[in-house]
Design a protein around this motif. Structure first.
Motif, mmCIF file in Angstrom:
data_model
loop_
_atom_site.group_PDB
_atom_site.id
_atom_site.type_symbol
_atom_site.label_atom_id
_atom_site.label_comp_id
_atom_site.label_asym_id
_atom_site.label_seq_id
_atom_site.Cartn_x
_atom_site.Cartn_y
_atom_site.Cartn_z
ATOM 1 N N THR A 142 0.817 -1.225 0.000
ATOM 2 C CA THR A 142 0.000 0.000 0.000
ATOM 3 C C THR A 142 0.846 1.268 0.000
ATOM 4 N N ASP A 143 2.154 1.123 0.204
ATOM 5 C CA ASP A 143 3.032 2.294 0.203
ATOM 6 C C ASP A 143 3.410 2.656 -1.223
ATOM 7 N N TRP A 144 3.959 3.846 -1.407
ATOM 8 C CA TRP A 144 4.274 4.323 -2.762
ATOM 9 C C TRP A 144 5.732 4.134 -3.127
ATOM 10 N N GLU A 168 -0.544 1.028 -10.150
ATOM 11 C CA GLU A 168 -0.699 2.374 -9.617
ATOM 12 C C GLU A 168 -1.959 3.051 -10.134
ATOM 13 N N LEU A 169 -2.332 2.734 -11.365
ATOM 14 C CA LEU A 169 -3.515 3.369 -11.942
ATOM 15 C C LEU A 169 -4.807 2.640 -11.613
ATOM 16 N N ALA A 170 -4.715 1.437 -11.078
ATOM 17 C CA ALA A 170 -5.920 0.635 -10.863
ATOM 18 C C ALA A 170 -6.957 1.335 -9.994
ATOM 19 N N PRO A 171 -6.596 1.970 -8.844
ATOM 20 C CA PRO A 171 -7.656 2.639 -8.052
ATOM 21 C C PRO A 171 -8.365 3.750 -8.818
ATOM 22 N N TYR A 172 -7.580 4.521 -9.584
ATOM 23 C CA TYR A 172 -8.203 5.617 -10.316
ATOM 24 C C TYR A 172 -9.075 5.094 -11.452
ATOM 25 N N ALA A 224 -14.352 4.274 -13.618
ATOM 26 C CA ALA A 224 -15.322 3.330 -14.160
ATOM 27 C C ALA A 224 -16.620 3.354 -13.380
ATOM 28 N N GLY A 225 -16.551 3.597 -12.042
ATOM 29 C CA GLY A 225 -17.769 3.673 -11.271
ATOM 30 C C GLY A 225 -18.559 4.929 -11.537
ATOM 31 N N ALA A 226 -17.866 5.987 -11.944
ATOM 32 C CA ALA A 226 -18.565 7.250 -12.215
ATOM 33 C C ALA A 226 -19.148 7.314 -13.617
#
Length: 876
Positions: free
Chosen positions: A784-786, A826-830, A835-837
């Motif tokens: 979860t860290d960057w 890294e892009l998966a959460p965004y 996609a949900g919006a």
């Protein structure tokens, strides 16, 4: 200035021109075929005669007319005669319906005189009219009225029984009426020879008098069988000497039905007889049927003669074998029929016509095959029964052989099964041993039929006018393993004498092996004796396979059968030995030694490879037994299983490029895969086993011929073992362990590339880079860290750029893949948030638009992919 079209346009233009050329070529070929057919002389008209194969064939064309091109069907004008036939058929049907309605409905409203007058007048008129119409050339109308007259005569019979003799027995009246009608219609058909219906109708009517008479008299089933047989004999006489194809076909169909019914009656009575005397009477019926069938086969054409021979042989076996079978128990009756079936082989010296004798021999083969099929379930139970021991290994040795099989077969009813197998095996073995005598005795049945060339003896080698294209069976030279007469697509090919001898020998080996197995089960020998006997039997089969390996093509069936039997028997006895620990060690140890010895002694490469592979398999099973004897868990026994793969690696180094080396090493690799599967449940042991497998692969990679595959496999196994070990130790910073391995590995790779510039980048840098990049990527996906994803992405980017700069395929592919997956993480959460919006209809729309764009530029994308592939292929 010359205009050069785009490649797509030029390709489309070339395709159109090629299609036009193909169409023009097809037109020219069609015209050429038509011209050749027009220049070809007309075929001679075949002489009329008994030729059942020509029934239904189209009539020949007009002599001298040129043939049309193939596939061309000229348009035919509507034939007036077809319309005439339709009208006549409809008229006849209407008259028939009217006659039936009159007889069934209006009959009671008229007196006895009126009834007789109407029936007599209408029937007489329907019988006289065809004769008048035939003299005037109206054949079709005459046929329709003859059919009407046939129906009227049947209605007359019904009317007479319903009014004049209502108290008479229906079956007896039907028997008399069908006999009278058969005689009348026979005379009517002979008098009016141009009519095609009366004589076949008389044949149909002649089927019923004897049968209905027997039923009316309350005769027993045996008498009914004789009535059916007498009717079948009458049909056979008509089929041989009848007038016209319609009569013969009808008689053939009727005779087949009645004869089959008679045989079924006789067979049922024979098999259910209470004793030999009770079976004698149905046996006489079956013998009479056999004699009738053989008499018909004596004069019938080729196909019918063989069918008659088959029927005669089967009926004779049922008749003669049924008498002693009635005195035997159920388990031994099949032996009586088998002996009678084998006695039919004496027909080769009986002086029968060739086709009839072949049919009788075919019947003998059918009887033998039936007896073998009867014995097959018990043999299958002996071979596959020990599979039930897998559920409870080493539970203890049973007392007898049958208890180890776990089968519920009625063994007392299968007492003759080993005798049947042994008898047939002995006869086949004798034929194999004295094959020249068998060939000499059977030679008359293999002589070719005289060809239809008009020359006496044509088609027979050595005869005047004969054209010898290949030697006839048996034993004549021809194609390898085959011989026959004629050439081309229609030529018949028969197996040569050597091939047939090999098949006979193979059958003897297989059946003899099955007889020994069945004898042990039926005698219920002790368990130890059964295990030892089956193991010794496997050794005998191995000796036979070793002795016969490398023989000629025709005789190779014997060692191949022995090889298959040895492997199958080894699997069966191996399963059987699982009931006892001592038996398991003894059997599998003996099998490993026997197959290894066979691999050393055999001269052919394929059997040697099979023997060596089997020996490795048995040795692997022994190592598994060792772990169970030491009370080790499956994952703890996994290193022991690797002993045999280690031996195969050493043996491969000794054999080097020998053809047997590769199969042995692949089998050892499968054993290593089994060890990995055993260790999957425990991660530390799995890492150990993977590392040991990597050591074995590295040992195989020392040899130049195994280095390309074994070297990569060793590197992959070492890396995988490292990952598993790190995961088992719950290490959160794998770089501390992987980087010390990566740095020296890359240094070694640089030195390798300097010494050998042609070396692949995968060999030089692939293992070192993968040792760090892949574990770090796996941890980064759960981090979860960057910081780690950032450092990994930077390192992957640098590696990718270095690969592109120095044209190194391994760096470019590994770095690019890791960089892409790291960026996706890294892009998966965004992406998920976006996609949900989005509206639900937008993703399918975008996907469809993407497919349209890709489809429209498919050729360009394909060229780009090919250029990328070529660019990667040119890298090191």
């Amino acid at each position: 200035m010359e205009h050069v079209p785009p490649p797509a346009e030029e390709l489309a233009r070339l395709d159109r021109e090629l299609a036009e050329l193909d169409a023009r070529r097809a037109q020219l070929l069609t015209r050429r075929a038509w011209l050749l057919a027009a220049l070809r002389p007309p075929a001679p008209t075949a002489a009329p005669g008994w030729n059942p194969s020509a029934w239904g064939a189209p009539p020949p064309g007009r002599p001298g007319a040129p043939a049309l091109p193939w596939g061309y069907v000229p348009k035919q004008p509507s034939a007036p005669r077809s319309a005439q036939n339709v009208l006549l058929t409809l008229g006849g049907l209407l008259l028939t319906v009217a006659a039936v309605a009159f007889t069934l409905v209006s009959w009671g409203s008229m007196g006895i005189g009126g009834r007789s007058a109407v029936l007599a007048a209408v029937t007489l008129g329907a019988l006289i009219a065809p004769a008048v119409l035939l003299r005037r050339g109206l054949a079709a109308t005459a046929e329709v009225l003859a059919a009407l007259a046939l129906v009227l005569t049947l209605l007359d019979v019904y009317a007479v029984h319903a009014v004049a003799a209502p108290d008479t027995d229906g079956l007896g009246f039907t028997a008399v009426a069908s006999a009278v009608l058969a005689v009348l219609w026979t005379a009517y058909g002979l008098a009016l020879g141009k009519l095609r219906l009366p004589l076949p109708a008389a044949v149909v009517l002649a089927q019923w008098p004897l049968l209905f008479w027997a039923w009316a008299a309350g005769a027993p089933a045996l008498v009914v069988g004789w009535a059916l047989l007498a009717t079948a004999v009458l049909d056979g006489v008509i089929a041989l000497w009848g007038k016209g194809p319609g009569v013969r076909v009808t008689a053939c169909v009727g005779g087949s039905a009645m004869g089959f019914s008679a045989l079924m009656v006789g067979l049922a009575l024979s098999t259910t007889a209470s004793g030999p005397l009770g079976a004698a009477a149905p046996g006489a019926l079956l013998l009479a049927a056999a004699a009738a069938a053989l008499a018909g086969a004596w004069r019938a054409p080729k196909g019918f003669a063989r069918t008659g021979g088959v029927v005669a042989g089967l009926a004779a076996v049922a008749a003669v074998g049924g008498v002693p079978a009635a005195a035997l128990s159920d388990g031994w009756r099949v032996l009586a029929y088998l002996l009678c079936g084998l006695a039919l082989t004496g027909v080769v010296r009986a002086g029968l016509p060739r086709d009839a004798a072949r049919g009788v021999l075919a019947a003998s083969g059918v009887v033998v095959a039936g007896a073998l099929v009867w014995a097959l379930p018990s043999l299958t139970a002996v071979l596959l029964g020990p599979v039930t021991l897998l559920s409870d290994v080493w539970a203890g040795a049973p007392e007898g052989f049958r208890s180890a099989l776990g089968s519920t077969l009625p063994w007392s009813e299968l007492a003759a099964a080993p005798v049947v197998l042994a008898l047939v095996a002995g006869l086949l073995g004798s034929a194999y041993r004295w094959w020249p005598s068998v060939v000499r005795i059977a030679a008359p049945l293999g002589a070719p039929r005289t060809a239809d060339t008009g020359t006496p003896g044509a088609g027979v080698p050595g005869a005047p006018g004969a054209v010898e294209t290949a030697a006839p069976w048996p034993g004549w030279p021809g194609w390898p393993g085959w011989s026959g007469t004629g050439t081309g697509a229609g030529a018949r090919r028969r197996p040569s004498a050597a091939t047939l001898r090999g098949v006979v020998g193979a059958g003897a080996v297989a059946l003899g092996w099955g007889a020994f197995l069945l004898a042990g089960a039926l005698l219920d020998v002790p368990y130890a004796v059964a295990v030892a006997g089956e193991t010794a039997l496997v050794g005998g089969l191995l000796a036979l396979a070793v002795r016969g390996a490398g023989s000629s093509r025709g005789a190779s069936a014997v060692p191949v059968t022995a090889l298959v039997g040895a492997v199958s028997g080894a699997v069966s006895v191996g399963l059987l030995s699982l009931a006892s620990e001592a038996a398991a060690y003894a059997v599998f140890g003996a099998l490993a030694v026997l197959f290894a010895g066979a691999a050393v002694r055999v001269g052919a490469e394929v059997p040697r490879a099979v023997f060596a592979v089997a020996s490795v398999v048995w040795g692997t099973v022994l190592t598994g037994f060792a772990g169970r004897s030491l009370d080790l868990d499956p994952h703890e026994a996994a290193p022991l299983v690797l002993l045999v793969p280690a031996l195969t690696v050493l043996l491969g180094a000794r054999l080097r490029r020998h053809p047997v080396a590769l199969p042995v090493e692949l089998t050892g690799a499968l054993g290593a895969l089994v060890a990995v599967g055993l260790a999957v449940s425990d991660a530390p042991f799995l890492a150990l086993v993977l590392a040991l497998c990597g050591v074995l692969a590295a040992g195989a990679a020392v040899r130049p011929e195994r280095r390309p595959v074994a070297g990569c496999l060793a590197a992959a196994l070492f890396v995988l073992a490292t990952w598993v070990r790190l995961a088992a130790s719950e290490v959160s910073f794998p770089e501390a362990y992987t980087l010390p391995v990566t740095v020296p590995a890359l240094v070694v790779g640089v030195a390798r590339r300097r010494r050998d510039p042609e070396a692949s980048s995968w060999t030089a840098y692939g293992p070192g880079l993968a040792a760090t990049l892949l574990p770090s990527l796996a941890v980064a996906w759960t981090d979860t860290d960057w910081l780690r994803p950032l450092l990994l992405g930077v390192a992957a980017l640098v590696i990718t750029l270095l690969g592109a700069r120095y044209r190194l395929q391994a760096l470019l592919v590994l770095g690019g893949v890791v960089l892409a997956l790291d960026g996706l993480h890294e892009l998966a959460p965004y992406v998920a948030q976006v996609a949900g919006a989005l509206p639900r209809w937008l993703p399918p729309a975008l996907a469809g638009l993407l497919l349209l764009v890709v489809g429209a530029t498919y050729e360009q994308r394909l060229r780009d992919a090919r250029r990328l592939k070529d660019a990667l292929g040119r890298m090191r």
